[in-house]
Structures are given as structure tokens and as C-alpha cells.
Design an enzyme around this catalytic site. Structure first.
Site, PDB file in Angstrom:
ATOM      1  N   HIS A  57       0.842  -1.204   0.000  1.00  0.00           N
ATOM      2  CA  HIS A  57       0.000   0.000   0.000  1.00  0.00           C
ATOM      3  C   HIS A  57       0.875   1.251   0.000  1.00  0.00           C
ATOM      4  CE1 HIS A  57      -4.012   1.901   1.426  1.00  0.00           C
ATOM      5  NE2 HIS A  57      -3.237   2.838   0.887  1.00  0.00           N
ATOM      6  N   HIS A  59       1.659   5.175  -2.224  1.00  0.00           N
ATOM      7  CA  HIS A  59       1.242   6.167  -3.219  1.00  0.00           C
ATOM      8  C   HIS A  59       2.500   6.717  -3.882  1.00  0.00           C
ATOM      9  CE1 HIS A  59      -2.967   6.280  -1.760  1.00  0.00           C
ATOM     10  NE2 HIS A  59      -2.408   5.987  -0.600  1.00  0.00           N
ATOM     11  N   ASP A 149      -8.676   3.497  -3.280  1.00  0.00           N
ATOM     12  CA  ASP A 149      -8.047   4.033  -2.068  1.00  0.00           C
ATOM     13  C   ASP A 149      -7.943   5.554  -2.069  1.00  0.00           C
ATOM     14  OD1 ASP A 149      -6.726   3.637   0.494  1.00  0.00           O
ATOM     15  OD2 ASP A 149      -5.079   4.632  -0.518  1.00  0.00           O
ATOM     16  N   HIS A 176     -10.613   0.695   1.079  1.00  0.00           N
ATOM     17  CA  HIS A 176     -10.438   1.884   1.930  1.00  0.00           C
ATOM     18  C   HIS A 176     -11.812   2.106   2.563  1.00  0.00           C
ATOM     19  CE1 HIS A 176      -9.216   6.213   2.706  1.00  0.00           C
ATOM     20  NE2 HIS A 176     -10.531   6.283   2.787  1.00  0.00           N
ATOM     21  N   ASN A 275      -5.379   9.734   7.128  1.00  0.00           N
ATOM     22  CA  ASN A 275      -6.718   9.168   6.988  1.00  0.00           C
ATOM     23  C   ASN A 275      -6.638   7.667   6.753  1.00  0.00           C
ATOM     24  OD1 ASN A 275      -9.461   8.996   6.665  1.00  0.00           O
ATOM     25  ND2 ASN A 275      -9.428   9.517   4.497  1.00  0.00           N
ATOM     26  N   ASP A 302       1.088   2.735   3.714  1.00  0.00           N
ATOM     27  CA  ASP A 302       0.219   3.779   3.170  1.00  0.00           C
ATOM     28  C   ASP A 302       1.078   5.018   2.879  1.00  0.00           C
ATOM     29  OD1 ASP A 302      -1.924   5.199   2.254  1.00  0.00           O
ATOM     30  OD2 ASP A 302      -2.947   5.384   4.179  1.00  0.00           O
TER      31      ASP A 302
HETATM   32  O1  DOR Z   1      -3.832   9.668   4.642  1.00  0.00           O
HETATM   33  C1  DOR Z   1      -4.089   9.224   3.531  1.00  0.00           C
HETATM   34  N1  DOR Z   1      -3.476   9.706   2.430  1.00  0.00           N
HETATM   35  N2  DOR Z   1      -5.028   8.283   3.416  1.00  0.00           N
HETATM   36  C2  DOR Z   1      -5.481   7.868   2.213  1.00  0.00           C
HETATM   37  O2  DOR Z   1      -6.327   7.015   2.182  1.00  0.00           O
HETATM   38  C3  DOR Z   1      -4.955   8.466   0.966  1.00  0.00           C
HETATM   39  C4  DOR Z   1      -3.627   9.040   1.183  1.00  0.00           C
HETATM   40  C5  DOR Z   1      -3.163   9.946   0.074  1.00  0.00           C
HETATM   41  O3  DOR Z   1      -3.362   9.610  -1.110  1.00  0.00           O
HETATM   42  O4  DOR Z   1      -2.563  10.992   0.365  1.00  0.00           O
HETATM   43 ZN    ZN Z   2      -6.692   4.601   2.104  1.00  0.00          ZN
END
Ligand code: DOR
Ligand code: ZN
Length: 424
Positions: A57, A59, A149, A176, A275, A302
Site C-alpha cells: 500500500h 502512493h 483508495d 479503503h 486518513n 500507506d
Molecule cells: O492519509 C491518507 N493519504 N489516506 C489515504 O487514504 C490516501 C492518502 C493519500 O493519497 O494521500
Molecule cells: Zn486509504
């Protein structure tokens, strides 16, 4: 091409043993007490040799949000954190809801040639929750799972159809879980500290309702489902009970949920804004118990890098997310293994084998014949976390100043050294 790792302590699901390990091409060819080969050699004396970490997980932000991170900077951060394989979420711009974006991500990752990058496709077109994306075509292009997500799929019928359709392609939904209406603009956990800080709270129920729904769908359809970034004690309980009934549910959590509580929000440091939000000690303890008893299968980051301008604003306006991929091993080792909560073998499973199993990925285990994805760590090395030293573009960590043990020395992917702290 051969690579010999000498004198390390090899960690496998069956135990720990001092051994040498020989890699030929991209495979582990031999594990034995004393291997002599005239080839490139890594001295792992006093170090531990783990299956390469798999972070399912993260980004990576590219395409579209390269100011926060790009595939190159994200992969550099990954290998620095000992991660040999990532799954990258589709909330990019454009979102990854079609084969063109999936192909682009795979192509860039190949050019960068550091860790393995497995794209996750959107469940719904435009990540808008209304109609299913081109799941079959994305599967052909290389996605390993689907997720919206960053958002929940609010419409339960769409979610049901997504599970059924994806299952036909052997893909799992990574959920999510967030009832946006109930979150109602909340930015931190709803409780004593949100009141004290004067920040709008988001209740546990907003997460739990969606966890319960997705478990109910999975149970009624008999289709596997995976719950992302669990943060509540009550969510852990829902998953534990579902597993007891035989529901095919798996789940992940992140270091911030088993280390932090919402006591930290009264600092108004926007690096604590994430989040789902970090919650109370009751939740933190339950997450630890869930990791220990197998309710929570894996530890992910995450990894959510953000630029300074997204974070250096009022708490209410700041972006949600923590840049976590460079600190996850050391934090997990320090707070779970050093404290005696779990063994290094168990931690290794949560960070390698279990994610590999959940998504049917190559790797996750050290054994002869397995792919040579390996992380070598010095567990005795103590250091202080400093976000400004991250190679990720996202310096947004709430762990600045934390003293941790466990430094990554080498990250090896397909038999090639992709990161070495003392130079290759
Ligand atoms: O804190 C978060 N940031 N939670 C998420 O689900 C998405 C993520 C983001 O893409 O920045
Ligand atoms: Zn998420």
C-alpha cells in the site's frame, strides 16, 4: 551473474540460522553454512538477511502529482527502506482506471529499475464510485488488485459487482473503509483530544460501518476481500470475528496505528494528519493484539508523500498522509520486536510473505529456488529519524526525533544490489 552473501543470520518462516546464501541470476541457488565462490560477495557478518520487504500500500503519485513524489523518487525511497516490491495506489492524475495508465506506470518503473512496482487499478471509473472501470484490460496490462483508495465505494451494489467481476480475474478488492457522510469533514479522531484541540473529529463508526459492509459482501458472495489501513479497536474485532466464521477477509495496518495515539494532535503538527486518523490507546493496543493473533495479516506504510505546501498550512487545510516507506522496518522492528511483542520471523511474515500470499506475488520468502529479493539489516544500529534526510520528496513524518533500531544495509532485487548504504 552470481552474488554471495556471507556470514549473515538468515531469517525464514522456520527460524533463524547463520548461513551463507548464493544467488545465481535472479534466484537463490544455495543456502549452506560455508559457500566458497569466486564472485561478488557481500559481508553480512553481524547482520540479518530477510526476505525482501513487500509494501502492498503505497502512493507513488505519478502520473500527475510529481511535486509530491514520482516513480523514481518513490522507488529510491522504497529500496532505502528495504522494500523490494510495492503496490501503488491509483489515486493519481489521471487516475489509474485504464490500461494506458497501468502500462505507463509499469514502463516508468522498468526504466527506473529499482524495486518491483505493481500497479493497483481503480475499482470505479474516475474513482468516482459510479461505474466499474476497465478491470479486465487493466489486469492484462499488469494490475495486481483493485481499489479506490483515498475514498470508499459508497454504493454497495457497485462494490458487490466489483468484487464479483474482479474475482473472475483473480483480483482482490483492497477496501479503503470510510463512510464519508459520517466523517462529515472530520480531520482527526473524534474524542477527548479532538475536543481539546478544537479540531473536528471523525468517529470510529465511519470506518467500522464500511469494514462491516465489505465483510458482509465478502461473506455473502464467498469472495475474498482485503481491508486497508485498519485503525480502530472495533474494526479489529469485526475482522477477528469474521475470520472465526471462515470469511475470506485479510487486513493490513500501518506503523502509525500501532505506535501513535491522538495525544499528538494537540501539537497541531500537520504531519500527524492521516486518513484514517490515529486514534486512542485502546485502538493502538487492539491493533497490536490483532497483529499478534493474526487478525491483521500485514504491515504496510500507506506511504503518502506530500509537498511542503500541502502540509505547511492550518491543520484543517493540510493534506492527509504520512511519508512512511523509509521508516517502516525500523519502526516496526523497534516497537514490535524489540519490545517482545513478536519475533523477527513473525515481523518478516507480516512485511513479506503475507502480502505476497494475499496478492499472489512472487517472493516473500528465503529458500533455495526462490526469487532473489532480499533485505539485509543491522538490527543493532540505532539512529534518529529525520524527515529532512528522506530521499522521498515527501518529508512529512510524525516520527521526527524518534530513536529506532534496525538500519537497512542492502536491498537486493532479482539478484541485483539496488541499494547499499556503504556504496555498492
Ligand atoms: O492519509 C491518507 N493519504 N489516506 C489515504 O487514504 C490516501 C492518502 C493519500 O493519497 O494521500
Ligand atoms: Zn486509504
Amino acid at each position: 551473474m552470481k552474488l554471495l552473501i556471507k556470514n549473515g543470520v538468515i531469517v525464514t518462516p522456520n527460524g533463524e540460522k547463520k548461513s551463507d546464501l548464493l544467488i545465481e541470476n535472479d534466484k537463490i541457488s544455495r543456502i549452506a553454512p560455508a559457500i566458497d565462490e569466486k564472485c561478488k560477495t557481500v559481508d553480512a557478518s553481524g547482520k540479518h538477511v530477510l526476505a525482501g520487504l513487500i509494501d502492498m500500500h503505497v502512493h507513488l503519485r505519478e502520473p500527475g502529482f510529481e511535486g509530491k513524489e514520482d516513480i523514481e523518487s518513490g522507488c529510491k525511497a522504497a529500496v532505502k527502506g528495504g522494500v523490494t516490491q510495492v503496490c501503488c495506489m491509483p489515486n493519481t492524475n489521471p487516475v489509474n482506471d485504464n490500461a494506458v495508465v497501468t502500462t505507463y506506470i509499469k514502463h516508468r518503473a522498468n526504466e527506473v529499475n529499482l524495486c518491483k512496482v505493481n500497479p493497483v487499478g481503480c475499482i470505479t471509473k474516475g474513482q468516482e464510485g459510479e461505474s466499474l472501470s476497465d478491470i479486465g484490460k487493466m489486469k492484462s496490462a499488469g494490475i495486481v488488485a483493485i481499489s479506490d483508495d483515498g475514498k470508499s465505494v459508497d454504493n454497495s451494489l457497485i462494490m458487490r459487482l466489483a468484487m464479483e467481476y474482479a474475482n473472475g480475474f483473480n483480483l482482490k478488492c483492497l477496501c479503503h473503509c470510510e463512510d464519508k457522510k459520517l466523517v462529515d469533514g472530520g480531520v482527526v479522531n473524534e474524542g477527548y483530544n479532538s475536543t481539546l484541540a478544537g479540531l473536528k473529529g471523525s468517529p470510529r463508526a465511519a470506518e467500522d460501518i464500511m469494514i462491516a459492509r465489505d465483510i458482509a459482501l465478502s461473506e455473502s458472495l464467498d469472495i475474498p476481500v482485503h481491508i486497508c489501513h485498519v485503525s480502530t479497536y472495533s474494526g479489529v474485532e469485526l475482522i477477528r470475528n469474521a475470520k472465526k466464521r471462515g470469511v475470506k477477509v485479510t487486513a493490513e495496518t500501518c506503523p502509525h496505528y500501532f505506535i501513535l495515539t491522538d495525544d499528538i494532535i494537540t501539537s497541531y503538527d500537520t504531519n500527524t494528519k492521516v486518513n484514517p486518523p490515529v486514534r486512542e490507546d485502546r485502538d493502538r493496543q487492539a491493533i497490536i493484539a490483532g497483529l499478534k493473533d493474526g487478525t491483521l495479516d500485514c504491515i504496510v506504510t500507506d506511504h503518502a508523500p506530500h509537498s511542503q505546501k500541502d502540509k505547511q498550512v492550518e491543520y484543517n487545510l493540510a493534506a492527509f498522509g504520512i511519508s512512511g516507506i523509509e521508516t517502516s522496518f525500523a519502526l516496526s522492528y523497534t516497537y514490535l520486536v524489540k519490545t517482545g511483542i513478536m519475533s523477527l520471523q513473525e515481523l518478516s511474515k507480516k512485511m513479506s510473505k503475507n502480502p505476497a500470499n494475499i496478492l499472489s506475488l512472487d517472493g516473500g520468502e528465503i529458500k533455495e529456488g526462490a526469487v532473489a529479493d532480499i533485505t539485509i539489516v543491522d538490527l543493532n544500529k540505532k539512529y534518529t529519524i529525520d524527515g529532512n534526510k528522506f530521499v522521498s520528496k515527501g518529508k512529512n513524518t510524525p516520527f521526527n526525533g524518534y530513536e529506532v533500531f534496525g538500519e537497512v544495509n542492502y536491498t537486493i532485487v532479482d539478484g541485483e544490489i539496488k541499494y547499499a548504504d556503504g556504496g555498492k
